[in-house]
Design a protein around this motif. Structure first.
Motif, PDB file in Angstrom:
ATOM      1  N   GLY A 400       0.799  -1.223   0.000  1.00 21.68           N
ATOM      2  CA  GLY A 400       0.000   0.000   0.000  1.00 21.68           C
ATOM      3  C   GLY A 400       0.829   1.269   0.000  1.00 21.68           C
ATOM      4  O   GLY A 400       0.310   2.361   0.188  1.00 21.68           O
ATOM      5  N   SER A 401       2.148   1.162  -0.223  1.00 21.88           N
ATOM      6  CA  SER A 401       2.924   2.401  -0.240  1.00 21.88           C
ATOM      7  C   SER A 401       2.700   3.163  -1.536  1.00 21.88           C
ATOM      8  O   SER A 401       2.938   4.368  -1.598  1.00 21.88           O
ATOM      9  CB  SER A 401       4.408   2.149   0.015  1.00 21.88           C
ATOM     10  N   THR A 403      -0.350   3.300  -4.972  1.00 25.23           N
ATOM     11  CA  THR A 403      -1.596   2.729  -5.482  1.00 25.23           C
ATOM     12  C   THR A 403      -1.286   1.920  -6.729  1.00 25.23           C
ATOM     13  O   THR A 403      -0.224   2.060  -7.329  1.00 25.23           O
ATOM     14  CB  THR A 403      -2.583   3.839  -5.882  1.00 25.23           C
ATOM     15  N   GLN A 432       2.057   6.763  -1.852  1.00 28.13           N
ATOM     16  CA  GLN A 432       0.621   6.913  -1.627  1.00 28.13           C
ATOM     17  C   GLN A 432       0.328   7.917  -0.501  1.00 28.13           C
ATOM     18  O   GLN A 432       1.031   7.970   0.495  1.00 28.13           O
ATOM     19  CB  GLN A 432       0.036   5.555  -1.268  1.00 28.13           C
ATOM     20  N   GLN A 434      -1.678   8.771   2.521  1.00 27.32           N
ATOM     21  CA  GLN A 434      -2.485   8.053   3.512  1.00 27.32           C
ATOM     22  C   GLN A 434      -3.088   9.052   4.499  1.00 27.32           C
ATOM     23  O   GLN A 434      -3.980   8.718   5.265  1.00 27.32           O
ATOM     24  CB  GLN A 434      -1.602   7.066   4.307  1.00 27.32           C
ATOM     25  N   ASP A 435      -2.550  10.263   4.448  1.00 25.82           N
ATOM     26  CA  ASP A 435      -2.924  11.302   5.399  1.00 25.82           C
ATOM     27  C   ASP A 435      -4.401  11.673   5.222  1.00 25.82           C
ATOM     28  O   ASP A 435      -4.795  12.259   4.205  1.00 25.82           O
ATOM     29  CB  ASP A 435      -2.009  12.517   5.125  1.00 25.82           C
ATOM     30  N   THR A 436      -5.242  11.357   6.233  1.00 25.28           N
ATOM     31  CA  THR A 436      -6.690  11.562   6.101  1.00 25.28           C
ATOM     32  C   THR A 436      -7.044  13.043   5.962  1.00 25.28           C
ATOM     33  O   THR A 436      -7.955  13.391   5.215  1.00 25.28           O
ATOM     34  CB  THR A 436      -7.447  10.983   7.319  1.00 25.28           C
ATOM     35  N   ASN A 481      -5.000   7.187  -1.281  1.00 23.48           N
ATOM     36  CA  ASN A 481      -5.445   5.846  -0.916  1.00 23.48           C
ATOM     37  C   ASN A 481      -6.938   5.728  -1.247  1.00 23.48           C
ATOM     38  O   ASN A 481      -7.760   6.437  -0.662  1.00 23.48           O
ATOM     39  CB  ASN A 481      -5.196   5.633   0.586  1.00 23.48           C
ATOM     40  N   GLN A 483      -9.295   3.707  -0.651  1.00 17.13           N
ATOM     41  CA  GLN A 483     -10.236   3.350   0.401  1.00 17.13           C
ATOM     42  C   GLN A 483     -10.585   4.564   1.272  1.00 17.13           C
ATOM     43  O   GLN A 483     -11.752   4.811   1.583  1.00 17.13           O
ATOM     44  CB  GLN A 483      -9.634   2.250   1.255  1.00 17.13           C
ATOM     45  N   ILE A 484      -9.543   5.317   1.602  1.00 13.81           N
ATOM     46  CA  ILE A 484      -9.794   6.512   2.420  1.00 13.81           C
ATOM     47  C   ILE A 484     -10.629   7.521   1.631  1.00 13.81           C
ATOM     48  O   ILE A 484     -11.531   8.170   2.174  1.00 13.81           O
ATOM     49  CB  ILE A 484      -8.462   7.153   2.906  1.00 13.81           C
TER      50      ILE A 484
END
Ligand code: ADP
Ligand code: ZN
Ligand code: MG
Length: 494
Positions: A400-401, A403, A432, A434-436, A481, A483-484
């Motif tokens: 997951g690092s 996409t 990627q 990942q930071d929401t 990401n 999914q997020i």
């Protein structure tokens, strides 16, 4: 000079439908050995003309041939791979004819007692499997190469390169079991694959290590007897084989339909004009006056040596395909693609050894790698992305690092530069997101810019959701990401 044939009359499809074609192929392959079949000269391709010659392969008086054990061993591997029965006591004969490319005045070849007989090869055509009989496999020496063109005095003189003289060949003759040009194509493809896997030959049609002559006839459907055949030579590519057969079949039917009859002859495929031309008719067929070569002993293969060769046989394509399905859980189709060539299968297995997950590796090889190799005309061995590097990239995607979408970009850059996935991800800032908070900012922007879509979505049109995801992914250059992004959008819109 070959005399040219007039253009053939076209045959109506319903007329040709009443006929069936019958095809048998004679294939010559150059055996993979370091030295020639009856002397110690090198078999290297592309050396200076006449560099690899000696009294034996130049046919000088008093020289004697000695069979190269390696050539026999390779031919035995081919025989095993093609389900052939070994003939006890095969032997070499002299095939006599006069031509400058044959300095002895005869070619050493097997005739009445070939090395092996009664084999078969299973082919797949139009989704159906079919067993094609193989009549025989025999050993022989190659002739030299006549050079009629490319020299300043080519209008007056020809030159001869004897490097090819004495190269080890196996001739593999099929039964007349093939019924369509497409089947002949499938047979040659399958034969080439099996011989490559069995480490018999490079099977390179351009370099002449695989050569094919096609015998073809037609008969009315339902007729049991075969029609009169012609043999077409000079088919040095898979495409020419198929085209020449299509042409020749139509020619046969046209001749017969117009009340004529086919004369048994050897024809040449004229690539430039896309048609076959008569080369020599049966009346001018050579009388080769075959007789056993007194300089060579009958070939005897001991059971223990044969058992040793059998034991050391490399895995063949069908077995490997089945293994890929069972061991790696691939579909029959994927396993077929990945075993189509030995080198591609080797590449796949090397990716797995370097830690690549089976299904993802199979799919990245079939899409990203094969497409780029095709576009750049490179072979798998020459891939700028070695197996371990692909495994490295897949590990990054898996973890997951990056996409999947960035992964494809990284792969393209790896292919261009030969750099590793890590280097490219770092250099291009593709890792990627990942930071929401950052993803939320991007999502908000997209939502604010598209009030109509938001209204549609809230009115019950679920379909527009995908376009929101697409816009965010685009804004993040494929790095967010997914999914997020999904979760955040649902929350903002909901
Ligand atoms: P020849 O005596 O002309 O060498 P062979 O019987 O040895 O002929 O066969 C040579 C090749 O021609 C083989 O591959 C064989 O399968 C094929 N063949 C033989 N008869 C026919 C036919 N009637 N139509 C098509 N191919 C044929
Ligand atoms: Zn030599
Ligand atoms: Mg024959």
């Amino acid at each position: 000079m070959p005399r040219t044939t007039p253009a053939i009359a076209r045959v109506a499809p319903e007329v040709s439908a009443a006929y069936e074609s019958v095809i048998g192929l004679e294939v010559h392959v150059q055996l993979k050995t370091a030295t020639k079949i009856f002397c110690g000269c090198s078999t290297r391709f592309g050396d200076r003309p006449n560099a690899n010659t000696c009294p034996v392969c130049l046919g000088l008086p008093g020289s004697l041939p000695v069979l190269n054990k390696r050539a026999l061993e390779v031919a035995l591997r081919a025989s095993l791979a093609l389900n052939l029965r070994l003939q006890q006591n095969s032997r070499f004969a002299r095939k006599n004819y006069f031509y400058p490319d044959l300095p002895k005045g005869y070619q050493i070849s097997m005739y009445e007692l070939p090395l092996a007989t009664h084999g078969w090869l299973e082919i797949e055509h139009d989704g159906a499997a079919k067993k094609i009989g193989i009549t025989r496999l025999h050993l022989e020496e190659d002739a030299a190469k006549n050079l009629h063109e490319g020299f300043l005095d080519s209008d007056r003189n020809s030159y001869i390169d004897y490097n090819r003289c004495g190269m080890p060949l196996a001739e593999i003759v099929s039964e007349p079991d093939l019924r369509l040009p497409g089947e002949a194509h499938a047979y040659l493809t399958t034969l080439k694959r099996v011989l490559e896997y069995a480490d018999v030959s490079d099977c390179n049609m351009e370099e002449g290590s695989l050569r094919c002559d096609a015998n073809v006839s037609v008969r009315r459907r339902g007729e049991e007897r075969f029609g009169i055949k012609t043999e077409v030579k000079n088919l040095n590519s898979f495409r020419y084989l198929q085209r020449a057969l299509e042409y020749e079949i139509e020619r046969h039917i046209a001749v017969i339909e117009s009340g004529g009859s086919i004369s048994q002859e050897t024809r040449l495929w004229n690539v430039a004009e896309g048609r076959s031309e008569s080369m020599r008719s049966k009346e001018f067929a050579h009388d080769y006056r075959y007789f056993p070569d007194p300089d060579l002993l009958p070939v005897h293969v001991s059971t223990s040596w044969l058992a040793e060769i059998q034991r050391d046989m490399p895995e063949l394509p069908t077995a490997r395909r089945r293994r890929f399905e069972q061991e790696h859980g691939l579909s029959d189709y994927d396993a077929g693609v990945l075993t189509a060539s030995r080198t591609l299968g080797d590449y796949f297995e090397a990716v797995l050894r370097a830690g690549g997950p089976a299904k993802a590796s199979a799919s990245w090889i079939q899409t990203e790698l094969l497409r780029r190799l095709n576009d750049s005309g490179l072979s798998v061995e020459a891939s700028p992305v070695p197996p371990a590097a692909l495994a490295g990239l897949l590990a990054q995607v898996e973890a997951g690092s990056i996409t999947g979408a960035s992964g494809k970009k990284v792969f393209a850059a790896m292919f261009e530069s030969g750099k590793s996935a890590e280097e490219i991800i770092a250099a291009q800032g593709l890792s990627q997101i990942q930071d929401t908070a950052e993803i939320e900012r991007m999502c908000r922007e997209v939502v604010e810019k598209n009030p109509e879509s938001v209204a549609k979505y809230r009115a019950g049109n679920q379909g527009v959701f995908k376009s929101f995801v697409g816009l965010v992914m685009k804004a993040s250059r494929g790095r967010a990401n997914p999914q997020i992004v999904n979760e955040t959008l649902k929350r903002l819109l909901g």
